[in-house]
Design a protein around this motif. Sequence first.
Motif, PDB file in Angstrom:
ATOM      1  N   ASP A   1       0.839  -1.195   0.000  1.00  0.00           N
ATOM      2  CA  ASP A   1       0.000   0.000   0.000  1.00  0.00           C
ATOM      3  C   ASP A   1       0.876   1.248   0.000  1.00  0.00           C
ATOM      4  O   ASP A   1       0.774   2.090  -0.874  1.00  0.00           O
ATOM      5  CB  ASP A   1      -0.912  -0.039   1.241  1.00  0.00           C
ATOM      6  N   SER A   2       1.747   1.375   1.011  1.00  0.00           N
ATOM      7  CA  SER A   2       2.541   2.601   1.147  1.00  0.00           C
ATOM      8  C   SER A   2       3.566   2.425   2.275  1.00  0.00           C
ATOM      9  O   SER A   2       3.690   1.350   2.836  1.00  0.00           O
ATOM     10  CB  SER A   2       1.611   3.779   1.485  1.00  0.00           C
ATOM     11  N   GLN A   3       4.204   3.514   2.605  1.00  0.00           N
ATOM     12  CA  GLN A   3       5.191   3.631   3.693  1.00  0.00           C
ATOM     13  C   GLN A   3       6.532   2.993   3.357  1.00  0.00           C
ATOM     14  O   GLN A   3       6.588   2.040   2.587  1.00  0.00           O
ATOM     15  CB  GLN A   3       4.649   3.076   5.016  1.00  0.00           C
ATOM     16  N   GLU A   4       7.564   3.567   3.987  1.00  0.00           N
ATOM     17  CA  GLU A   4       8.910   3.148   3.594  1.00  0.00           C
ATOM     18  C   GLU A   4       9.688   2.424   4.681  1.00  0.00           C
ATOM     19  O   GLU A   4      10.299   1.399   4.426  1.00  0.00           O
ATOM     20  CB  GLU A   4       9.679   4.369   3.054  1.00  0.00           C
ATOM     21  N   SER A   5       9.643   2.934   5.915  1.00  0.00           N
ATOM     22  CA  SER A   5      10.464   2.284   6.946  1.00  0.00           C
ATOM     23  C   SER A   5       9.959   0.874   7.221  1.00  0.00           C
ATOM     24  O   SER A   5      10.730  -0.060   7.388  1.00  0.00           O
ATOM     25  CB  SER A   5      10.471   3.107   8.238  1.00  0.00           C
TER      26      SER A   5
END
Length: 217
Positions: free
Chosen positions: A102-106
Amino acid sequence: GAPTKELFYSLNPTFLTGWQSIATSKNLGTIEELNANGVEVFFTKSQKTSNLDDIYEDILYFGKRLNLEENAKKVVENMKSEIEKVKVFNSGKKKVKVFAYDSQESAPFIIGGNGIGNTMIELAGGENIFKDSNFGFGTGNWEKVLDENPELILIVDYGDKSYESKIKFLKQESPILELQAVKENRFVRIPLSYISSGIKVSKGIEKISEGLREVQE
Protein backbone atom coordinates in the motif's frame (compact mmCIF):
# COMPACT_ATOMS: atom_id res chain seq x y z
CA GLY A 1 -14.50 13.83 6.82
CA ALA A 2 -17.92 14.18 8.38
CA PRO A 3 -19.93 17.40 8.07
CA THR A 4 -20.61 19.36 11.25
CA LYS A 5 -23.68 18.39 13.23
CA GLU A 6 -25.28 21.74 12.41
CA LEU A 7 -24.82 21.28 8.67
CA PHE A 8 -25.98 17.68 8.86
CA TYR A 9 -29.24 18.48 10.67
CA SER A 10 -29.87 21.58 8.54
CA LEU A 11 -30.40 19.16 5.61
CA ASN A 12 -33.22 17.34 7.48
CA PRO A 13 -31.70 13.87 6.94
CA THR A 14 -33.74 10.70 7.56
CA PHE A 15 -31.08 8.12 6.65
CA LEU A 16 -27.35 7.88 7.33
CA THR A 17 -24.74 5.45 6.05
CA GLY A 18 -20.95 5.61 5.66
CA TRP A 19 -17.97 4.83 7.88
CA GLN A 20 -18.91 3.75 11.40
CA SER A 21 -16.70 6.45 12.88
CA ILE A 22 -19.20 9.15 11.85
CA ALA A 23 -21.73 7.91 14.41
CA THR A 24 -19.72 8.86 17.47
CA SER A 25 -20.36 11.60 19.99
CA LYS A 26 -17.52 13.72 18.61
CA ASN A 27 -18.87 13.49 15.03
CA LEU A 28 -22.61 13.31 14.24
CA GLY A 29 -23.65 11.70 17.52
CA THR A 30 -24.19 8.11 18.66
CA ILE A 31 -26.60 5.83 16.81
CA GLU A 32 -29.08 6.20 19.71
CA GLU A 33 -28.93 10.00 19.45
CA LEU A 34 -29.35 9.91 15.67
CA ASN A 35 -32.30 7.52 15.94
CA ALA A 36 -33.90 9.75 18.58
CA ASN A 37 -33.62 12.64 16.09
CA GLY A 38 -35.42 10.67 13.37
CA VAL A 39 -32.35 9.48 11.47
CA GLU A 40 -32.20 5.81 10.49
CA VAL A 41 -28.59 4.56 10.55
CA PHE A 42 -27.23 1.67 8.50
CA PHE A 43 -23.60 0.61 8.40
CA THR A 44 -22.52 -1.91 5.81
CA LYS A 45 -21.39 -5.30 7.06
CA SER A 46 -18.77 -5.26 4.35
CA GLN A 47 -16.68 -2.56 6.06
CA LYS A 48 -15.27 -5.21 8.34
CA THR A 49 -15.44 -8.33 6.26
CA SER A 50 -13.35 -10.71 4.25
CA ASN A 51 -16.50 -12.37 2.90
CA LEU A 52 -17.97 -11.57 -0.51
CA ASP A 53 -21.45 -12.61 0.66
CA ASP A 54 -21.50 -9.66 3.07
CA ILE A 55 -20.89 -7.31 0.15
CA TYR A 56 -23.71 -8.88 -1.88
CA GLU A 57 -26.00 -8.57 1.14
CA ASP A 58 -25.21 -4.86 1.52
CA ILE A 59 -25.87 -4.19 -2.16
CA LEU A 60 -29.22 -5.99 -1.97
CA TYR A 61 -30.10 -4.07 1.20
CA PHE A 62 -29.50 -0.72 -0.53
CA GLY A 63 -31.48 -1.97 -3.51
CA LYS A 64 -34.47 -2.60 -1.24
CA ARG A 65 -34.02 0.57 0.75
CA LEU A 66 -33.81 2.79 -2.35
CA ASN A 67 -36.46 0.94 -4.39
CA LEU A 68 -33.85 -0.31 -6.87
CA GLU A 69 -34.19 -3.96 -6.01
CA GLU A 70 -34.00 -5.31 -9.59
CA ASN A 71 -30.89 -3.21 -10.32
CA ALA A 72 -29.22 -4.45 -7.14
CA LYS A 73 -29.96 -8.07 -8.03
CA LYS A 74 -28.45 -7.55 -11.50
CA VAL A 75 -25.33 -5.97 -10.03
CA VAL A 76 -24.84 -8.95 -7.69
CA GLU A 77 -25.49 -11.50 -10.47
CA ASN A 78 -22.94 -9.78 -12.73
CA MET A 79 -20.35 -9.68 -9.96
CA LYS A 80 -20.86 -13.38 -9.24
CA SER A 81 -20.52 -14.38 -12.88
CA GLU A 82 -17.37 -12.25 -13.37
CA ILE A 83 -15.79 -13.91 -10.33
CA GLU A 84 -16.90 -17.38 -11.47
CA LYS A 85 -15.10 -16.84 -14.81
CA VAL A 86 -11.86 -15.99 -12.99
CA LYS A 87 -12.23 -19.08 -10.76
CA VAL A 88 -12.73 -21.32 -13.79
CA PHE A 89 -9.73 -19.75 -15.52
CA ASN A 90 -7.54 -20.37 -12.46
CA SER A 91 -8.65 -23.91 -11.66
CA GLY A 92 -5.64 -26.17 -11.78
CA LYS A 93 -3.14 -23.32 -12.08
CA LYS A 94 -0.47 -22.86 -9.44
CA LYS A 95 -0.96 -20.07 -6.91
CA VAL A 96 1.26 -17.03 -7.47
CA LYS A 97 2.93 -15.53 -4.39
CA VAL A 98 1.82 -11.91 -4.05
CA PHE A 99 3.10 -9.00 -1.96
CA ALA A 100 0.35 -6.37 -1.73
CA TYR A 101 2.02 -3.04 -1.01
CA ASP A 102 0.00 0.00 0.00
CA SER A 103 2.54 2.60 1.15
CA GLN A 104 5.19 3.63 3.69
CA GLU A 105 8.91 3.15 3.59
CA SER A 106 10.46 2.28 6.95
CA ALA A 107 8.03 -0.63 7.27
CA PRO A 108 5.59 -1.48 4.50
CA PHE A 109 1.87 -0.78 5.00
CA ILE A 110 0.26 -3.82 3.40
CA ILE A 111 -2.88 -5.82 2.71
CA GLY A 112 -3.07 -8.43 5.46
CA GLY A 113 -4.98 -11.68 5.76
CA ASN A 114 -8.14 -10.49 7.45
CA GLY A 115 -9.95 -8.32 4.93
CA ILE A 116 -11.57 -8.39 1.54
CA GLY A 117 -8.22 -7.67 -0.17
CA ASN A 118 -6.88 -11.06 0.90
CA THR A 119 -10.02 -12.84 -0.34
CA MET A 120 -9.66 -11.04 -3.67
CA ILE A 121 -6.00 -12.03 -4.09
CA GLU A 122 -6.92 -15.69 -3.42
CA LEU A 123 -9.86 -15.68 -5.84
CA ALA A 124 -7.63 -14.12 -8.49
CA GLY A 125 -5.18 -17.04 -8.21
CA GLY A 126 -2.69 -15.51 -5.82
CA GLU A 127 -1.40 -16.26 -2.35
CA ASN A 128 -0.89 -13.22 -0.14
CA ILE A 129 2.50 -13.54 1.59
CA PHE A 130 0.97 -11.76 4.62
CA LYS A 131 -2.14 -13.98 4.72
CA ASP A 132 -1.42 -15.02 8.32
CA SER A 133 -1.73 -11.47 9.71
CA ASN A 134 -4.95 -10.67 11.56
CA PHE A 135 -5.74 -7.29 9.98
CA GLY A 136 -7.21 -6.14 6.66
CA PHE A 137 -4.67 -3.34 6.17
CA GLY A 138 -1.71 -2.87 8.52
CA THR A 139 2.03 -2.76 8.96
CA GLY A 140 4.15 -5.66 7.75
CA ASN A 141 7.93 -5.93 7.58
CA TRP A 142 10.50 -6.00 4.81
CA GLU A 143 12.27 -9.10 6.20
CA LYS A 144 9.24 -11.26 5.53
CA VAL A 145 8.97 -9.93 1.97
CA LEU A 146 12.61 -10.92 1.41
CA ASP A 147 12.10 -14.37 2.96
CA GLU A 148 8.95 -15.07 0.95
CA ASN A 149 10.38 -13.80 -2.35
CA PRO A 150 7.00 -12.97 -3.95
CA GLU A 151 6.53 -13.49 -7.68
CA LEU A 152 4.35 -10.41 -8.10
CA ILE A 153 3.87 -7.07 -6.34
CA LEU A 154 0.42 -5.58 -6.19
CA ILE A 155 0.52 -1.82 -5.63
CA VAL A 156 -2.50 -0.03 -4.22
CA ASP A 157 -2.93 3.27 -6.04
CA TYR A 158 -4.63 6.30 -4.43
CA GLY A 159 -3.95 9.62 -2.79
CA ASP A 160 -1.07 11.97 -3.39
CA LYS A 161 1.72 9.40 -3.69
CA SER A 162 1.68 8.21 -7.27
CA TYR A 163 1.94 4.61 -8.43
CA GLU A 164 5.15 5.56 -10.29
CA SER A 165 6.75 7.03 -7.17
CA LYS A 166 6.00 3.84 -5.21
CA ILE A 167 7.69 1.76 -7.92
CA LYS A 168 10.64 4.13 -7.93
CA PHE A 169 11.04 3.69 -4.17
CA LEU A 170 10.79 -0.12 -4.42
CA LYS A 171 13.38 -0.24 -7.23
CA GLN A 172 15.86 2.33 -5.95
CA GLU A 173 15.72 2.62 -2.18
CA SER A 174 13.70 -0.18 -0.62
CA PRO A 175 15.22 -3.15 1.22
CA ILE A 176 13.71 -5.43 -1.46
CA LEU A 177 15.28 -3.83 -4.54
CA GLU A 178 17.27 -7.01 -5.28
CA LEU A 179 14.19 -9.25 -5.47
CA GLN A 180 13.54 -10.82 -8.86
CA ALA A 181 9.96 -9.46 -9.00
CA VAL A 182 11.24 -5.92 -8.42
CA LYS A 183 14.07 -6.19 -10.94
CA GLU A 184 11.74 -7.65 -13.57
CA ASN A 185 9.03 -5.01 -12.99
CA ARG A 186 6.38 -7.51 -12.00
CA PHE A 187 4.10 -4.81 -10.62
CA VAL A 188 0.33 -4.64 -10.91
CA ARG A 189 -1.52 -1.41 -10.21
CA ILE A 190 -4.82 -1.70 -8.35
CA PRO A 191 -6.84 1.44 -7.57
CA LEU A 192 -7.91 1.53 -3.90
CA SER A 193 -11.60 1.54 -4.88
CA TYR A 194 -11.09 -1.82 -6.62
CA ILE A 195 -9.72 -3.50 -3.51
CA SER A 196 -12.18 -2.00 -1.02
CA SER A 197 -15.51 -3.60 -0.16
CA GLY A 198 -18.07 -2.51 -2.73
CA ILE A 199 -19.37 -3.01 -6.22
CA LYS A 200 -15.92 -2.94 -7.82
CA VAL A 201 -14.53 -6.07 -6.14
CA SER A 202 -15.30 -8.36 -9.10
CA LYS A 203 -13.48 -5.93 -11.43
CA GLY A 204 -10.64 -5.84 -8.92
CA ILE A 205 -10.39 -9.64 -8.91
CA GLU A 206 -10.30 -9.60 -12.73
CA LYS A 207 -7.56 -6.96 -12.68
CA ILE A 208 -5.40 -8.91 -10.22
CA SER A 209 -5.98 -12.13 -12.16
CA GLU A 210 -4.84 -10.46 -15.40
CA GLY A 211 -1.69 -9.29 -13.64
CA LEU A 212 -0.96 -12.81 -12.41
CA ARG A 213 -1.32 -14.38 -15.84
CA GLU A 214 2.17 -13.51 -17.02
CA VAL A 215 3.63 -15.23 -13.97
CA GLN A 216 1.34 -18.25 -14.31
CA GLU A 217 2.27 -19.02 -17.93
